[in-house]
Design a protein around this motif. Structure first.
Motif, mmCIF file in Angstrom:
data_model
loop_
_atom_site.group_PDB
_atom_site.id
_atom_site.type_symbol
_atom_site.label_atom_id
_atom_site.label_comp_id
_atom_site.label_asym_id
_atom_site.label_seq_id
_atom_site.Cartn_x
_atom_site.Cartn_y
_atom_site.Cartn_z
ATOM 1 N N LEU A 1 45.704 30.489 52.928
ATOM 2 C CA LEU A 1 44.292 30.848 52.728
ATOM 3 C C LEU A 1 43.841 30.393 51.347
ATOM 4 C CD1 LEU A 1 44.559 34.522 54.055
ATOM 5 C CD2 LEU A 1 43.465 32.611 55.243
ATOM 6 N N ARG A 2 42.517 30.134 51.244
ATOM 7 C CA ARG A 2 41.947 29.676 49.966
ATOM 8 C C ARG A 2 41.955 30.775 48.917
ATOM 9 N NH1 ARG A 2 36.950 29.663 49.787
ATOM 10 N NH2 ARG A 2 36.459 30.045 51.960
ATOM 11 N N GLU A 3 41.989 30.383 47.658
ATOM 12 C CA GLU A 3 41.895 31.319 46.542
ATOM 13 C C GLU A 3 40.569 32.101 46.618
ATOM 14 O OE1 GLU A 3 42.888 29.354 42.990
ATOM 15 O OE2 GLU A 3 41.928 30.872 41.724
ATOM 16 N N GLY A 4 40.621 33.387 46.448
ATOM 17 C CA GLY A 4 39.416 34.218 46.406
ATOM 18 C C GLY A 4 38.608 34.218 47.695
ATOM 19 N N CYS A 5 39.262 34.027 48.830
ATOM 20 C CA CYS A 5 38.486 33.863 50.073
ATOM 21 C C CYS A 5 38.083 35.198 50.715
ATOM 22 C CB CYS A 5 39.252 33.009 51.075
ATOM 23 S SG CYS A 5 40.774 33.768 51.630
ATOM 24 N N VAL A 6 38.668 36.321 50.277
ATOM 25 C CA VAL A 6 38.268 37.630 50.830
ATOM 26 C C VAL A 6 37.971 38.602 49.691
ATOM 27 C CG1 VAL A 6 39.496 37.531 53.050
ATOM 28 C CG2 VAL A 6 40.712 38.291 50.989
ATOM 29 N N GLN B 1 50.424 36.359 45.964
ATOM 30 C CA GLN B 1 49.524 35.764 46.960
ATOM 31 C C GLN B 1 48.326 36.686 47.248
ATOM 32 O OE1 GLN B 1 49.968 32.633 49.163
ATOM 33 N NE2 GLN B 1 50.637 32.268 47.078
ATOM 34 N N LEU B 2 48.577 37.988 47.318
ATOM 35 C CA LEU B 2 47.451 38.921 47.529
ATOM 36 C C LEU B 2 46.455 38.793 46.380
ATOM 37 C CD1 LEU B 2 49.114 42.263 48.785
ATOM 38 C CD2 LEU B 2 48.345 40.308 50.116
ATOM 39 N N ARG B 3 46.999 38.695 45.174
ATOM 40 C CA ARG B 3 46.119 38.588 43.992
ATOM 41 C C ARG B 3 45.356 37.264 43.992
ATOM 42 N NH1 ARG B 3 49.086 40.913 38.698
ATOM 43 N NH2 ARG B 3 47.112 40.234 37.866
ATOM 44 N N ARG B 4 45.959 36.250 44.553
ATOM 45 C CA ARG B 4 45.306 34.927 44.587
ATOM 46 C C ARG B 4 44.119 34.918 45.560
ATOM 47 N NH1 ARG B 4 45.481 30.553 47.710
ATOM 48 N NH2 ARG B 4 47.113 31.360 49.076
ATOM 49 N N VAL B 5 44.284 35.563 46.712
ATOM 50 C CA VAL B 5 43.250 35.413 47.743
ATOM 51 C C VAL B 5 42.177 36.508 47.709
ATOM 52 C CG1 VAL B 5 44.799 34.140 49.283
ATOM 53 C CG2 VAL B 5 44.567 36.620 49.555
ATOM 54 N N ALA B 6 42.480 37.660 47.061
ATOM 55 C CA ALA B 6 41.503 38.768 47.041
ATOM 56 C C ALA B 6 40.657 38.704 45.775
ATOM 57 C CB ALA B 6 42.230 40.106 47.118
ATOM 58 N N ARG B 7 39.350 38.915 45.936
ATOM 59 C CA ARG B 7 38.466 38.885 44.755
ATOM 60 C C ARG B 7 38.331 40.256 44.102
ATOM 61 N NH1 ARG B 7 35.385 36.086 48.457
ATOM 62 N NH2 ARG B 7 33.920 37.815 48.747
ATOM 63 N N ARG B 8 38.221 41.331 44.922
ATOM 64 C CA ARG B 8 37.847 42.631 44.336
ATOM 65 C C ARG B 8 38.905 43.714 44.416
ATOM 66 N NH1 ARG B 8 32.142 44.580 46.345
ATOM 67 N NH2 ARG B 8 32.845 46.386 45.164
ATOM 68 N N ARG B 9 39.651 43.746 45.500
ATOM 69 C CA ARG B 9 40.543 44.918 45.647
ATOM 70 C C ARG B 9 41.783 44.576 46.483
ATOM 71 N NH1 ARG B 9 37.525 50.222 47.262
ATOM 72 N NH2 ARG B 9 36.818 49.917 45.131
ATOM 73 N N ILE B 10 42.883 45.207 46.108
ATOM 74 C CA ILE B 10 44.110 45.148 46.921
ATOM 75 C C ILE B 10 44.514 46.587 47.235
ATOM 76 C CG2 ILE B 10 46.549 44.490 46.942
ATOM 77 C CD1 ILE B 10 45.800 42.247 44.937
ATOM 78 N N VAL B 11 44.800 46.851 48.499
ATOM 79 C CA VAL B 11 45.206 48.202 48.920
ATOM 80 C C VAL B 11 46.519 48.092 49.696
ATOM 81 C CG1 VAL B 11 44.586 50.239 50.271
ATOM 82 C CG2 VAL B 11 42.797 48.949 49.091
ATOM 83 N N ILE B 12 47.516 48.829 49.225
ATOM 84 C CA ILE B 12 48.833 48.801 49.871
ATOM 85 C C ILE B 12 49.195 50.220 50.281
ATOM 86 C CG2 ILE B 12 51.305 48.398 49.448
ATOM 87 C CD1 ILE B 12 50.448 46.137 47.532
ATOM 88 N N LEU B 13 49.618 50.392 51.523
ATOM 89 C CA LEU B 13 50.128 51.707 51.938
ATOM 90 C C LEU B 13 51.647 51.617 52.035
ATOM 91 C CD1 LEU B 13 49.303 54.622 52.927
ATOM 92 C CD2 LEU B 13 49.875 53.765 55.186
ATOM 93 N N THR B 14 52.314 52.518 51.311
ATOM 94 C CA THR B 14 53.766 52.562 51.369
ATOM 95 C C THR B 14 54.187 54.011 51.137
ATOM 96 O OG1 THR B 14 55.790 51.577 50.477
ATOM 97 C CG2 THR B 14 53.992 51.878 48.908
ATOM 98 N N GLY C 1 38.077 43.554 39.945
ATOM 99 C CA GLY C 1 36.867 43.354 39.147
ATOM 100 C C GLY C 1 36.054 42.133 39.499
ATOM 101 N N GLY C 2 36.512 41.321 40.454
ATOM 102 C CA GLY C 2 35.753 40.129 40.845
ATOM 103 C C GLY C 2 34.540 40.484 41.681
ATOM 104 N N GLY C 3 33.618 39.556 41.834
ATOM 105 C CA GLY C 3 32.402 39.826 42.602
ATOM 106 C C GLY C 3 32.515 39.455 44.049
#
Ligand SMILES: C[S@@+](CC[C@H](N)C(=O)[O-])C[C@H]1O[C@@H](n2cnc3c(N)ncnc32)[C@H](O)[C@@H]1O
Length: 218
Positions: free
Chosen positions: A50-55, A76-89, A216-218
């Motif tokens: 997937l492209r950088e910042g695509c979601v 990779q999650l940090r590369r493709v997500a612009r605003r938030r990452i949520v992990i359930l563990t 913090g991305g838009g």
């Protein structure tokens, strides 16, 4: 969030409507995705096609403990997500205290401990995160390990156990002794005496944790 990526999506059980794409390596799981679910790419977290910042947001539910290279997957999650990452563990120190594991299936606690991802490691790889408890309701309709914390008879049902990966990993022969003790304690009323404190609760913190990073991305 208007666009969500679900990584390690499995059959898509917890996918929010805003999911625009899912990623899952197992064809068996992909085949179980319902009609109308988000499109699913067959790939691994460690190499997202997937492209950088695509979601706007990336989510990963009960999957990071499967990843061969956790650091690469989180990068990779940090590369493709612009605003938030949520992990359930889960926090293995707390799940080891869950009554089923502590009193009846200690071997499951050992397996759980060995495969768990330390929460501090995840938070470090994410570059900081807040960690929130995810309490389980007494009548949880999902069938994961601690879902039946107030319905102990459920663990005596082989169909219920088959849906709980850590019990499946222990295997039925090794479960027999603990299950026989549980059945006896339920029949004698001992379980209810020992766990009277649970019977009035509607929710219980059994160790599941949401790890959230705002990028913090838009
Ligand atoms: C316990 S299931 C959870 C599925 C889904 N997230 C859910 O909560 O219903 C774990 C999933 O992680 C997937 N998985 C295993 N290794 C992976 C990897 N390296 N990258 C992404 N997903 C992976 C498995 O194929 C499986 O579908």
């Amino acid at each position: 969030m208007s666009s969500v990526l679900n990584v390690g999506a499995g059959a898509g059980s917890y996918e929010p409507p805003a999911t625009v794409v899912a990623v899952e390596p197992s064809q068996v799981m992909i085949a179980q995705r319902p009609v109308g679910a988000a499109p699913c790419v067959r790939a691994r977290a460690e190499a997202l096609p997937l492209r950088e910042g695509c979601v706007e947001a990336a989510m990963a539910v009960l999957t990071v403990h499967h990843w061969a290279d956790l650091a690469a997957g989180i990068a990779q999650l940090r590369r493709v997500a612009r605003r938030r990452i949520v992990i359930l563990t889960w926090d293995p120190a707390l799940t080891a205290e869950y009554w089923l594991l502590r009193e009846y299936v200690p071997r499951a606690a050992a397996i759980d401990q060995a495969r768990a991802v330390p929460l501090e490691r995840l938070a470090d790889l994410l570059g900081g995160a807040r960690i929130e408890p995810v309490p389980v309701p007494f009548d949880c309709t999902d069938g994961f390990a601690a879902a039946y914390w107030r319905r102990p008879h459920a663990y005596l049902d082989p169909d219920v156990r088959a849906g709980i990966s850590v019990l499946a990993q222990v295997g039925e022969p090794a479960l027999a002794d603990g299950l026989a003790r549980l059945a006896a304690d339920l029949a004698s009323g001992r379980w209810h005496d020992q766990h009277a404190d649970l019977l009035d609760l509607d929710w219980l913190d059994t160790g599941y944790r949401m790890i959230i990073t705002d990028l913090g991305g838009g």
